[in-house]
Design an enzyme around this catalytic site. Structure first.
Site, PDB file in Angstrom:
ATOM      1  N   TRP A  81      -1.604   6.168  -0.044  1.00 22.48           N
ATOM      2  CA  TRP A  81      -1.280   6.711   1.275  1.00 22.48           C
ATOM      3  C   TRP A  81      -1.617   8.196   1.260  1.00 22.48           C
ATOM      4  CZ3 TRP A  81       3.935   8.928   2.881  1.00 22.48           C
ATOM      5  CH2 TRP A  81       3.977   9.151   4.261  1.00 22.48           C
ATOM      6  N   ASP A 102       7.578   3.102  -3.848  1.00 20.39           N
ATOM      7  CA  ASP A 102       7.517   3.406  -2.421  1.00 20.39           C
ATOM      8  C   ASP A 102       7.528   2.057  -1.711  1.00 20.39           C
ATOM      9  OD1 ASP A 102       6.859   4.052   0.171  1.00 20.39           O
ATOM     10  OD2 ASP A 102       5.307   5.500  -0.368  1.00 20.39           O
ATOM     11  N   LYS A 146       8.664   0.288   9.631  1.00 20.21           N
ATOM     12  CA  LYS A 146       7.845  -0.884   9.977  1.00 20.21           C
ATOM     13  C   LYS A 146       8.698  -2.138  10.132  1.00 20.21           C
ATOM     14  CE  LYS A 146       4.613   1.910   8.166  1.00 20.21           C
ATOM     15  NZ  LYS A 146       3.520   2.634   8.690  1.00 20.21           N
TER      16      LYS A 146
END
Ligand code: LMR
Length: 408
Positions: free
Chosen positions: A135, A217, A253
């Protein structure tokens, strides 16, 4: 000559993913498609407020016992405990033995930033590694948190469009002891490629031998496969293997709570007596950074995770999202294969989660944007949620044209 105090300030580079959203929004072309920012879209290409979230917001609005007082620095206990249990599972030994705690954070990014400062400043860690690619914000977060170097381990094999497990293990083997290793718990961003369970076991083995510290993560638990337990498998495996680790969870999300900034830091230690000291240091980091977190999103998640009926409703929502993504993956692959688009497109359905790392190169990405108003990251990452039954033919035909016209 400028008299401004700020005249020496140089403009920084734009943030690609948000610049893309802006460019897409101002594009007036009717058939434009946004495959950029990682946010869920419905079959009608619109953002989705989960029905369970709407319902819980109505419950909260009607509850006059709720107020707007400050939360504790470490957040809402009912939220942090539930988030930790969701990650580690109800059978978690670390939870049962009091060796695991949660700390509410400003979504996944805020969790990473706090943890980064804890590693760099409290523990004096100097080496941190993430996957290549990762990311794009990881690097900035950890440099801002106090790390002066930032390294990466091999991850993506561009030829096989799959995980380069040999390269990854070799790089982990070569990392100095006590290095912090960022691992994507599931639905790797940007590649959509996760290690298999067997590969996770190999990764854990090397990390144990080399005394490397896992920092997970976890931005897609439940969203990736529709199954909360399957998406937490790697984290739970590391716990069972006796690792101490931290995990930064995002609820952007899986709850669609993007702008509520709701996240959690799960801390698992081998010695529960160290936890109060660790928490006291994290308290000081948060107090000096933003003092305490907001309540709204935390309460929504806490209510959903702590009530069996709400929980079931929320699980239905994540299954809807994961199911639509799987359908769009299959739809894109099928169309590209039907068109005979040069290349092998099997990776589109082998990858998991929000993104597909298509393998399209920068000139092809630019060609798609200029000629077809299809927006995606320069890396060739697409947000599968931007695909719908209505635009799949258009996107597939455009990719087909780009691949044929622009050299690989
Ligand atoms: C993404 O990867 O597109 C999202 O996680 C949004 C972001 O902040 O980058």
């Amino acid at each position: 000559m400028s008299t401004s105090k700020f005249s020496t300030v140089e403009a920084g580079p734009p943030i690609e993913v948000f610049a893309l959203t802006q460019a897409f929004t101002s594009d007036t072309f009717e058939k434009k498609v946004n495959l950029g920012v990682g946010a869920y879209r419905t079959e009608q290409s619109t953002p989705w407020v989960l029905p369970i979230v709407r319902k819980l917001e109505a419950v909260m609005a009607a509850d006059t016992t709720l107020n707007k007082e400050y939360l504790p620095v470490l957040g809402l206990p009912a939220f942090a405990q539930a988030a930790t249990k969701m990650l580690l599972g109800p059978e978690s030994k670390a939870i049962l033995e009091g060796r695991a705690v949660g700390v509410q954070s400003l979504s996944g990014t805020g969790a990473l930033r706090v943890v980064g400062e804890f590693f760099a400043k409290t523990l004096g860690a100097t080496m941190i590694y993430s996957s290549d690619p990762t990311w794009e914000n990881h690097r900035l977060v950890f440099l801002n948190a106090g790390f002066t170097t930032y390294s990466s381990y091999a991850y993506w094999d561009p030829v096989k469009k799959a995980l380069n497990i040999e390269g990854m293990l070799a790089d982990l083997n070569a990392a100095p002891p006590n290095s912090i290793i960022i691992l994507h718990a599931c639905a790797h961003n940007p590649t959509g490629v996760d290690p298999t369970q067997d590969e996770w076991k190999q990764i854990a083995k090397v990390m144990k031998e080399k005394k490397l510290f896992p920092l997970f993560d976890s931005a897609y638990q439940g969203f990736a496969s529709g199954d909360l337990d399957a998406d937490a498998w790697a984290v739970r495996y590391f716990e069972q293997e006796g690792f101490e680790f931290l995990c930064c969870q995002s609820f952007a999300k899986n709850f669609g709570l993007y702008n509520e900034r709701i996240g959690n830091i799960t801390i698992v230690t081998n010695d529960k007596d160290t936890l109060p000291k660790v928490l006291s240091q994290i308290t000081l980091i948060i107090r000096g950074m933003y003092s305490n977190p907001p309540q709204h999103g935390g309460r929504i998640v806490a209510m959903a995770l702590n009530d069996p009926e709400y929980f079931a409703e929320w699980k239905g929502c994540i299954q809807t999202m994961a199911g639509r993504i799987k359908k769009m993956r299959a739809g894109l692959k099928e169309r590209l294969e039907k068109l005979g688009t040069p290349g092998d497109w099997g990776h589109v359905t082998r990858q998991i989660g929000m993104f597909s790392y298509t393998g399209l190169n920068v000139p092809q990405v630019e060609y798609l944007r200029t000629n077809y108003h299809i927006y995606m990251l320069k890396s060739g990452r697409i947000n599968i949620c931007g695909l719908t039954e209505a635009n799949l033919d258009y996107v597939a035909a455009s990719i087909d044209d780009a691949v044929r016209k622009v050299p690989a």
